[in-house]
Design a protein around this motif. Structure first.
Motif, PDB file in Angstrom:
ATOM      1  N   MET A  16       0.821  -1.259   0.045  1.00  0.00           N
ATOM      2  CA  MET A  16      -0.043  -0.017   0.122  1.00  0.00           C
ATOM      3  C   MET A  16       0.811   1.367  -0.049  1.00  0.00           C
ATOM      4  O   MET A  16       1.238   1.650   1.105  1.00  0.00           O
ATOM      5  N   LEU A  17       1.481   1.542  -1.169  1.00  0.00           N
ATOM      6  CA  LEU A  17       2.287   2.794  -1.263  1.00  0.00           C
ATOM      7  C   LEU A  17       1.323   4.043  -1.367  1.00  0.00           C
ATOM      8  O   LEU A  17       0.260   3.961  -2.091  1.00  0.00           O
ATOM      9  N   TRP A  18       1.669   5.057  -0.624  1.00  0.00           N
ATOM     10  CA  TRP A  18       0.972   6.471  -0.611  1.00  0.00           C
ATOM     11  C   TRP A  18       1.900   7.491  -0.538  1.00  0.00           C
ATOM     12  O   TRP A  18       2.580   7.591   0.484  1.00  0.00           O
ATOM     13  N   LYS A  19       2.101   8.065  -1.738  1.00  0.00           N
ATOM     14  CA  LYS A  19       2.921   9.060  -1.786  1.00  0.00           C
ATOM     15  C   LYS A  19       2.367  10.369  -1.932  1.00  0.00           C
ATOM     16  O   LYS A  19       2.000  10.919  -3.191  1.00  0.00           O
ATOM     17  N   PRO A  20       1.754  11.127  -0.849  1.00  0.00           N
ATOM     18  CA  PRO A  20       1.137  12.155  -0.939  1.00  0.00           C
ATOM     19  C   PRO A  20       1.322  13.258  -1.994  1.00  0.00           C
ATOM     20  O   PRO A  20       0.641  13.765  -2.778  1.00  0.00           O
ATOM     21  N   ASN A  21       2.758  13.662  -2.303  1.00  0.00           N
ATOM     22  CA  ASN A  21       3.271  14.744  -2.859  1.00  0.00           C
ATOM     23  C   ASN A  21       3.221  14.058  -4.617  1.00  0.00           C
ATOM     24  O   ASN A  21       3.188  15.097  -5.381  1.00  0.00           O
ATOM     25  N   SER A  22       2.873  12.928  -4.659  1.00  0.00           N
ATOM     26  CA  SER A  22       2.666  12.418  -5.958  1.00  0.00           C
ATOM     27  C   SER A  22       0.957  11.992  -6.497  1.00  0.00           C
ATOM     28  O   SER A  22       0.723  11.422  -7.431  1.00  0.00           O
ATOM     29  N   ILE A  23       0.231  12.408  -5.600  1.00  0.00           N
ATOM     30  CA  ILE A  23      -1.191  11.910  -5.514  1.00  0.00           C
ATOM     31  C   ILE A  23      -2.215  13.275  -6.149  1.00  0.00           C
ATOM     32  O   ILE A  23      -1.819  14.527  -5.242  1.00  0.00           O
ATOM     33  N   SER A  24      -2.864  13.054  -6.928  1.00  0.00           N
ATOM     34  CA  SER A  24      -4.014  13.905  -7.458  1.00  0.00           C
ATOM     35  C   SER A  24      -5.056  13.341  -7.438  1.00  0.00           C
ATOM     36  O   SER A  24      -5.380  12.122  -7.202  1.00  0.00           O
ATOM     37  N   TYR A  25      -5.944  14.126  -6.987  1.00  0.00           N
ATOM     38  CA  TYR A  25      -7.595  13.547  -6.711  1.00  0.00           C
ATOM     39  C   TYR A  25      -8.627  14.540  -6.947  1.00  0.00           C
ATOM     40  O   TYR A  25      -8.515  15.725  -7.353  1.00  0.00           O
ATOM     41  N   GLU A  26      -9.889  13.902  -7.487  1.00  0.00           N
ATOM     42  CA  GLU A  26     -10.849  14.614  -8.208  1.00  0.00           C
ATOM     43  C   GLU A  26     -12.104  13.874  -7.808  1.00  0.00           C
ATOM     44  O   GLU A  26     -12.150  12.714  -7.849  1.00  0.00           O
ATOM     45  N   LEU A  27     -13.107  14.528  -7.529  1.00  0.00           N
ATOM     46  CA  LEU A  27     -14.609  14.212  -7.257  1.00  0.00           C
ATOM     47  C   LEU A  27     -15.193  14.296  -8.559  1.00  0.00           C
ATOM     48  O   LEU A  27     -15.237  15.518  -9.246  1.00  0.00           O
ATOM     49  N   LYS A  28     -15.507  13.146  -9.243  1.00  0.00           N
ATOM     50  CA  LYS A  28     -16.321  13.077 -10.536  1.00  0.00           C
ATOM     51  C   LYS A  28     -17.551  11.942 -10.665  1.00  0.00           C
ATOM     52  O   LYS A  28     -17.733  11.370  -9.548  1.00  0.00           O
ATOM     53  N   GLN A  29     -18.150  12.081 -11.740  1.00  0.00           N
ATOM     54  CA  GLN A  29     -19.313  11.228 -11.901  1.00  0.00           C
ATOM     55  C   GLN A  29     -18.743   9.862 -12.207  1.00  0.00           C
ATOM     56  O   GLN A  29     -17.675   9.528 -13.028  1.00  0.00           O
ATOM     57  N   ALA A  30     -19.240   8.922 -11.349  1.00  0.00           N
ATOM     58  CA  ALA A  30     -18.824   7.374 -11.865  1.00  0.00           C
ATOM     59  C   ALA A  30     -19.094   7.058 -13.211  1.00  0.00           C
ATOM     60  O   ALA A  30     -18.479   6.183 -13.897  1.00  0.00           O
ATOM     61  N   HIS A  31     -20.372   7.082 -13.537  1.00  0.00           N
ATOM     62  CA  HIS A  31     -20.908   6.762 -14.780  1.00  0.00           C
ATOM     63  C   HIS A  31     -21.299   7.826 -15.681  1.00  0.00           C
ATOM     64  O   HIS A  31     -22.604   8.006 -15.609  1.00  0.00           O
ATOM     65  N   GLU A  32     -20.500   8.435 -16.508  1.00  0.00           N
ATOM     66  CA  GLU A  32     -20.734   9.497 -17.054  1.00  0.00           C
ATOM     67  C   GLU A  32     -21.991   9.348 -17.909  1.00  0.00           C
ATOM     68  O   GLU A  32     -22.728  10.165 -18.236  1.00  0.00           O
ATOM     69  N   LEU A  33     -21.949   8.323 -18.781  1.00  0.00           N
ATOM     70  CA  LEU A  33     -22.859   8.008 -19.732  1.00  0.00           C
ATOM     71  C   LEU A  33     -24.295   7.832 -19.145  1.00  0.00           C
ATOM     72  O   LEU A  33     -25.210   8.291 -19.725  1.00  0.00           O
ATOM     73  N   LEU A  34     -24.324   7.323 -17.966  1.00  0.00           N
ATOM     74  CA  LEU A  34     -25.706   7.141 -17.344  1.00  0.00           C
ATOM     75  C   LEU A  34     -26.093   8.413 -16.431  1.00  0.00           C
ATOM     76  O   LEU A  34     -27.277   8.648 -15.840  1.00  0.00           O
ATOM     77  N   GLY A  35     -24.943   9.098 -16.151  1.00  0.00           N
ATOM     78  CA  GLY A  35     -25.384  10.425 -15.397  1.00  0.00           C
ATOM     79  C   GLY A  35     -25.530   9.910 -13.911  1.00  0.00           C
ATOM     80  O   GLY A  35     -26.294  10.662 -13.035  1.00  0.00           O
ATOM     81  N   ILE A  36     -24.851   8.757 -13.433  1.00  0.00           N
ATOM     82  CA  ILE A  36     -25.386   8.546 -11.965  1.00  0.00           C
ATOM     83  C   ILE A  36     -23.932   8.149 -11.175  1.00  0.00           C
ATOM     84  O   ILE A  36     -22.968   7.799 -11.853  1.00  0.00           O
ATOM     85  N   GLY A  37     -23.934   8.216  -9.916  1.00  0.00           N
ATOM     86  CA  GLY A  37     -22.826   7.624  -9.191  1.00  0.00           C
ATOM     87  C   GLY A  37     -22.009   8.785  -9.034  1.00  0.00           C
ATOM     88  O   GLY A  37     -21.900   9.652  -9.912  1.00  0.00           O
ATOM     89  N   LEU A  38     -21.140   8.737  -7.997  1.00  0.00           N
ATOM     90  CA  LEU A  38     -19.993   9.766  -7.667  1.00  0.00           C
ATOM     91  C   LEU A  38     -18.928   9.077  -7.059  1.00  0.00           C
ATOM     92  O   LEU A  38     -18.962   7.881  -6.299  1.00  0.00           O
ATOM     93  N   LEU A  97       4.314   7.000  -9.863  1.00  0.00           N
ATOM     94  CA  LEU A  97       5.528   5.819  -9.308  1.00  0.00           C
ATOM     95  C   LEU A  97       6.555   6.244 -10.043  1.00  0.00           C
ATOM     96  O   LEU A  97       6.727   6.640 -11.140  1.00  0.00           O
ATOM     97  N   SER A  98       7.581   6.059  -9.251  1.00  0.00           N
ATOM     98  CA  SER A  98       8.945   6.206  -9.962  1.00  0.00           C
ATOM     99  C   SER A  98       9.485   4.998 -10.263  1.00  0.00           C
ATOM    100  O   SER A  98       8.932   3.699  -9.927  1.00  0.00           O
ATOM    101  N   PRO A  99      10.431   4.730 -11.311  1.00  0.00           N
ATOM    102  CA  PRO A  99      10.753   3.612 -11.667  1.00  0.00           C
ATOM    103  C   PRO A  99      11.345   2.799 -10.691  1.00  0.00           C
ATOM    104  O   PRO A  99      11.807   3.279  -9.683  1.00  0.00           O
ATOM    105  N   GLY A 100      10.689   1.475 -10.580  1.00  0.00           N
ATOM    106  CA  GLY A 100      11.328   0.444  -9.650  1.00  0.00           C
ATOM    107  C   GLY A 100      10.199   0.560  -8.263  1.00  0.00           C
ATOM    108  O   GLY A 100      10.111  -0.420  -7.340  1.00  0.00           O
ATOM    109  N   GLU A 101       9.250   1.460  -8.302  1.00  0.00           N
ATOM    110  CA  GLU A 101       8.380   1.346  -7.329  1.00  0.00           C
ATOM    111  C   GLU A 101       6.948   0.714  -7.914  1.00  0.00           C
ATOM    112  O   GLU A 101       6.650   0.772  -8.932  1.00  0.00           O
ATOM    113  N   TYR A 102       6.410   0.059  -6.957  1.00  0.00           N
ATOM    114  CA  TYR A 102       5.310  -0.691  -6.929  1.00  0.00           C
ATOM    115  C   TYR A 102       3.905  -0.472  -6.203  1.00  0.00           C
ATOM    116  O   TYR A 102       4.314  -0.101  -5.034  1.00  0.00           O
ATOM    117  N   GLY A 103       2.961  -0.259  -6.739  1.00  0.00           N
ATOM    118  CA  GLY A 103       1.689   0.128  -5.868  1.00  0.00           C
ATOM    119  C   GLY A 103       0.639   0.362  -6.989  1.00  0.00           C
ATOM    120  O   GLY A 103       0.785   0.315  -8.232  1.00  0.00           O
TER     121      GLY A 103
END
Length: 125
Positions: A20-42, A50-56
């Motif tokens: 469970m790799l969690w690199k706050p400085n390399s994380i972007s986040y966005e609130l968006k519609q889950a099913h754009e075609l259906l117009g439902i879900g969030l 990830l840098s070369p050699g990192e897994y996650g």
């Protein structure tokens, strides 16, 4: 025989937690519609570089109640805070796995069930 079955499960559990790799400085986040075609879900969509050699994980999507459409998301000290009115929830390395599993376990969830899950795993920090 039962011990032989449990050993691989335990090893997988420890491996999954270790990855469970969690690199706050390399994380972007966005609130968006889950099913754009259906117009439902969030959902909150997370993208992590990830840098070369990192897994996650590189991309993750976590469902949230549709009533959170106007939520404010902000990263502070490595934790993403989700503010809805006077309520605040959080997402970070310590709860991402359990939260994701609870949401995905058993299929689609309605808003009430999603709110219960977020209240259990994403409040109180």
């Amino acid at each position: 025989m039962k011990k032989l079955i449990l050993l691989p499960i335990l090893l997988f559990t420890f491996t999954a937690k270790a990855e469970m790799l969690w690199k706050p400085n390399s994380i972007s986040y966005e609130l968006k519609q889950a099913h754009e075609l259906l117009g439902i879900g969030l959902m909150i969509e997370l993208t992590q570089s990830l840098s070369p050699g990192e897994y996650g994980w590189k991309q993750s999507r976590i469902d949230v109640p549709e009533s959170w459409a106007n939520a404010q998301l902000k990263m502070r000290k490595g934790t993403i805070y989700i503010t809805i009115g006077t309520e605040e929830y959080y997402l970070n390395a310590s709860n991402k796995g359990e939260l994701s599993f609870a949401i995905l376990d058993g299929g689609n969830k309605n808003d009430a069930h999603l709110l219960e899950i977020w209240a259990k795993y994403g409040k109180g920090k």
